[in-house]
Write an enzyme that holds these catalytic residues in place. Structure first.
Site, PDB file in Angstrom:
ATOM      1  N   LYS A 277       0.169  13.803   4.564  1.00 44.76           N
ATOM      2  CA  LYS A 277      -0.051  12.354   4.586  1.00 44.76           C
ATOM      3  C   LYS A 277       1.128  11.679   5.263  1.00 44.76           C
ATOM      4  O   LYS A 277       2.277  11.956   4.947  1.00 44.76           O
ATOM      5  CB  LYS A 277      -0.225  11.826   3.163  1.00 44.76           C
ATOM      6  CG  LYS A 277      -0.416  10.312   3.089  1.00 44.76           C
ATOM      7  CD  LYS A 277      -0.497   9.818   1.649  1.00 44.76           C
ATOM      8  CE  LYS A 277      -0.504   8.299   1.586  1.00 44.76           C
ATOM      9  NZ  LYS A 277      -0.488   7.787   0.195  1.00 44.76           N
ATOM     10  N   ASP A 282       3.533   1.706   3.453  1.00 43.23           N
ATOM     11  CA  ASP A 282       2.311   1.341   2.731  1.00 43.23           C
ATOM     12  C   ASP A 282       2.534   0.052   1.943  1.00 43.23           C
ATOM     13  O   ASP A 282       3.134   0.056   0.876  1.00 43.23           O
ATOM     14  CB  ASP A 282       1.898   2.470   1.780  1.00 43.23           C
ATOM     15  CG  ASP A 282       0.609   2.132   1.040  1.00 43.23           C
ATOM     16  OD1 ASP A 282      -0.109   1.215   1.480  1.00 43.23           O
ATOM     17  OD2 ASP A 282       0.330   2.789   0.028  1.00 43.23           O
ATOM     18  N   LYS A 289       0.421  -4.506  -2.693  1.00 46.93           N
ATOM     19  CA  LYS A 289       1.231  -4.014  -3.807  1.00 46.93           C
ATOM     20  C   LYS A 289       2.182  -5.114  -4.291  1.00 46.93           C
ATOM     21  O   LYS A 289       2.600  -5.969  -3.509  1.00 46.93           O
ATOM     22  CB  LYS A 289       2.092  -2.821  -3.366  1.00 46.93           C
ATOM     23  CG  LYS A 289       1.346  -1.556  -3.012  1.00 46.93           C
ATOM     24  CD  LYS A 289       2.332  -0.497  -2.540  1.00 46.93           C
ATOM     25  CE  LYS A 289       1.644   0.783  -2.100  1.00 46.93           C
ATOM     26  NZ  LYS A 289       1.062   1.522  -3.228  1.00 46.93           N
ATOM     27  N   ASP A 300       6.044   7.070   1.803  1.00 39.19           N
ATOM     28  CA  ASP A 300       4.628   7.442   1.732  1.00 39.19           C
ATOM     29  C   ASP A 300       4.236   8.411   2.839  1.00 39.19           C
ATOM     30  O   ASP A 300       3.071   8.791   2.952  1.00 39.19           O
ATOM     31  CB  ASP A 300       3.749   6.189   1.773  1.00 39.19           C
ATOM     32  CG  ASP A 300       2.471   6.350   0.961  1.00 39.19           C
ATOM     33  OD1 ASP A 300       2.436   7.215   0.067  1.00 39.19           O
ATOM     34  OD2 ASP A 300       1.504   5.610   1.225  1.00 39.19           O
ATOM     35  N   ASP A 359      -5.549  -0.112  -0.991  1.00 40.15           N
ATOM     36  CA  ASP A 359      -4.353   0.652  -1.323  1.00 40.15           C
ATOM     37  C   ASP A 359      -4.668   2.114  -1.630  1.00 40.15           C
ATOM     38  O   ASP A 359      -3.773   2.888  -1.948  1.00 40.15           O
ATOM     39  CB  ASP A 359      -3.626   0.006  -2.516  1.00 40.15           C
ATOM     40  CG  ASP A 359      -2.197   0.495  -2.662  1.00 40.15           C
ATOM     41  OD1 ASP A 359      -1.633   0.975  -1.650  1.00 40.15           O
ATOM     42  OD2 ASP A 359      -1.644   0.418  -3.771  1.00 40.15           O
ATOM     43  N   GLU A 361      -5.538   4.224   0.644  1.00 41.15           N
ATOM     44  CA  GLU A 361      -5.679   4.458   2.079  1.00 41.15           C
ATOM     45  C   GLU A 361      -5.361   5.880   2.501  1.00 41.15           C
ATOM     46  O   GLU A 361      -5.914   6.383   3.479  1.00 41.15           O
ATOM     47  CB  GLU A 361      -4.787   3.472   2.857  1.00 41.15           C
ATOM     48  CG  GLU A 361      -3.324   3.886   3.046  1.00 41.15           C
ATOM     49  CD  GLU A 361      -2.552   4.047   1.742  1.00 41.15           C
ATOM     50  OE1 GLU A 361      -1.643   4.891   1.686  1.00 41.15           O
ATOM     51  OE2 GLU A 361      -2.850   3.328   0.770  1.00 41.15           O
ATOM     52  N   ARG A 363      -6.030   8.764   1.272  1.00 40.12           N
ATOM     53  CA  ARG A 363      -7.171   9.692   1.230  1.00 40.12           C
ATOM     54  C   ARG A 363      -8.119   9.478   2.402  1.00 40.12           C
ATOM     55  O   ARG A 363      -8.810  10.402   2.823  1.00 40.12           O
ATOM     56  CB  ARG A 363      -7.903   9.543  -0.108  1.00 40.12           C
ATOM     57  CG  ARG A 363      -8.587   8.225  -0.333  1.00 40.12           C
ATOM     58  CD  ARG A 363      -8.937   7.955  -1.777  1.00 40.12           C
ATOM     59  NE  ARG A 363      -7.743   7.725  -2.577  1.00 40.12           N
ATOM     60  CZ  ARG A 363      -7.766   7.474  -3.882  1.00 40.12           C
ATOM     61  NH1 ARG A 363      -8.918   7.419  -4.529  1.00 40.12           N
ATOM     62  NH2 ARG A 363      -6.655   7.266  -4.540  1.00 40.12           N
TER      63      ARG A 363
END
Length: 510
Positions: A277, A282, A289, A300, A359, A361, A363
């Site tokens: 990933k 993020d 967030k 991230d 959020d 995202e 995946r």
């Protein structure tokens, strides 16, 4: 990189600025035992006296400094508590992690005392000498790490030791297996440091484009091949989920492949595919967030750092099958073109996905890359590494990786690799009932379900795109970033999962 020297000399004969001696609780109970006896005699009984005065009993959180005042060849001695003495079998099951942690703690204390030549007396540690040596070298090199490249007014701090003198039982210092594992430890530690540096970079520096540049530089250094695809090529692949996440940022996405392919028949074998990933920042997108949750979101992309760093070691190992690392890199930002809750995105695999939370995202990007990787490379094993869910941290805390996957050699290999590497990897279930959370009324599935079992539903989402490929998922949301020092763990990026991936590649026969 620190110079590593092996010796079979006894602790009393080691010449250093600081000598670290691991101490088990049993060696202090009812009088001194083991290597402490000779050291205490040399120092005129001061070891026993100082241990009593300081309450040092050998617990794993304890240390004791003594000046030798010219009575030993080492100027100072550091006793590192190891807790109760384990059996060799117990240490093996722990991947020699207590040894790694002790070496990391010792070298951090060595830095504080400006000890240029650091010695570690490891002969009394139970278990295979090669595995002990590997753990000490990894712990020392990683414990010496610090990230301060952006400090313009640097405090005058002592340098890390330039030299490690590692003392093993006589003759073990010359054993081929010891030398081989010390070399592997040095390669692995360098890779973990590389990953830590990448995670610690600010998001202004580590954009998708600069992550691609880092992959190119690594490929040139390690002798790997690299391919980078930009927005037009990603669009041509019809990676609608990946494109959707990237749409809100001015930073263009990159699809990056690093590859090791051996020559001859081995190069035609089914490969191992590692997927990381790489959300380089993020914000949560339109499902924004809170500020405090955003502060560490430069990390991230720690999954991508792990798979790329592992490839650095793979190149040195030269396994007898291809290994590919795949990364879809982008930012998740709330721009005017950002994807929205209730959007429906069409994936590379053709499945449609209703967005219920922008959020969730990671995946989405991983799903497209996993499906493309499975379709393109037909892997013998595919492993994704991701800072995927806060739910995994709720379940397992800050230091344990969650592992998911159907029964078979890949998930079993990942768990064994984690044990052998000394990384804490715990298998969580792919509970069928939780899969129901991803059902959508308007699309093939939705990207996020209810709170409960969030790490499991995220894994099920990825499984939809891995398909029938032998696959495992590592959720490193907890261990990828640390708020404090502990043993060889530094504040900031940790390089989590690099060692596990290296061990998996070393052992897997697909």
């Amino acid at each position: 990189m620190m110079k590593i020297e092996l010796t079979g000399a006894a602790a009393l004969e080691l010449e250093s600025s600081l000598l670290a001696v691991p101490v088990f609780e049993e060696e202090l109970a009812d009088g001194l035992k083991g290597p402490l006896v000779a050291i205490d005699r040399k120092l005129g009984g001061h070891v026993a006296a100082a241990a009593r005065e300081e309450g040092f009993v050998g617990r794993a959180d304890q240390s004791l400094f003594l000046h030798t005042l010219g009575k030993m060849r080492s100027a100072r001695i550091l006793f590192i508590g190891m807790g109760r003495r384990p059996t060799p079998e117990q240490l093996l099951r722990q991947g020699f992690e207590p040894v790694r942690m002790a070496a990391g703690q010792a070298v951090r204390l060595a830095r504080k005392t400006a000890s240029a030549r650091f010695a570690f007396a490891a002969a009394s540690i139970p278990g295979d000498a090669a595995l002990v040596a590997r753990a000490v070298v990894e712990g020392t090199l990683l414990g010496a790490y610090q990230f301060d490249r952006y400090r313009t007014r640097k405090e005058k701090k002592p340098e890390a030791p330039a030299h490690l003198l590692l003392a093993l039982a006589p003759g073990k210092d010359r054993a081929p297996d010891v030398k081989d594992l010390v070399s592997l430890a040095m390669e692995t530690a360098a890779a973990v440091v590389w990953a830590r540096d990448l995670v610690n970079e600010p998001p202004l520096a580590c954009t998708p484009a600069l992550l691609a540049d880092a992959a190119r530089a690594l490929a040139k250094e390690a002798g790997l091949t690299v391919e980078v695809k930009g927005p037009k090529e990603i669009a041509a692949l019809e990676m609608g989920m990946f494109q959707g996440v990237a749409r809100g940022s001015v930073e263009e996405p990159r699809l990056i492949r690093l590859s090791y392919v051996p020559k001859g028949a081995a190069g035609k074998k089914k490969p191992i595919v590692l997927v990381g990933k790489a959300i380089t920042f993020d914000s949560g997108g339109l499902s924004l967030k809170p500020t405090e949750s955003m502060v560490t979101m430069k990390s991230d992309m720690a999954g991508s750092a792990a798979v790329f760093a592992a490839m650095k070691v793979v190149a040195a190992l030269a396994p007898a099958q291809p290994v590919h690392a795949l990364v879809g890199a982008c930012e998740n930002m709330p721009g005017g073109r950002a994807y929205k809750p209730s959007d429906i995105l069409t994936s590379y695999a053709g499945k449609t996905v209703e967005i219920t939370n922008t959020d969730a995202e990671g995946r989405l990007v991983l799903g497209d890359v996993l499906a493309w990787g499975a379709d393109t490379f037909h892997p013998a094993a595919m492993i994704d590494v991701a800072t995927l869910t806060g739910a995994c941290m709720v379940a397992l805390g800050h230091t344990t990786t969650g592992a998911f996957g159907p029964d078979g050699p890949v998930i079993e290999g990942v768990l064994a690799a984690g044990r052998n590497a000394g990384e804490d990897v715990w298998r969580l279930p792919l509970t069928e009932s939780v899969k129901e959370n991803l059902k959508s009324d308007v699309a093939d599935l939705k990207n996020a379900g209810e709170r409960w079992g969030g790490a499991i539903s995220a894994a099920w989402f990825l499984k939809e795109f891995a398909g029938d490929t032998p696959w495992a998922h590592l959720d490193i949301a907890g261990p990828s970033f640390s708020s404090k020092e502990a043993g060889y763990i530094a504040k900031g990026g940790t390089g989590a999962a690099v060692r596990t991936l290296v061990e998996f590649v070393r052992a897997f026969r697909g």
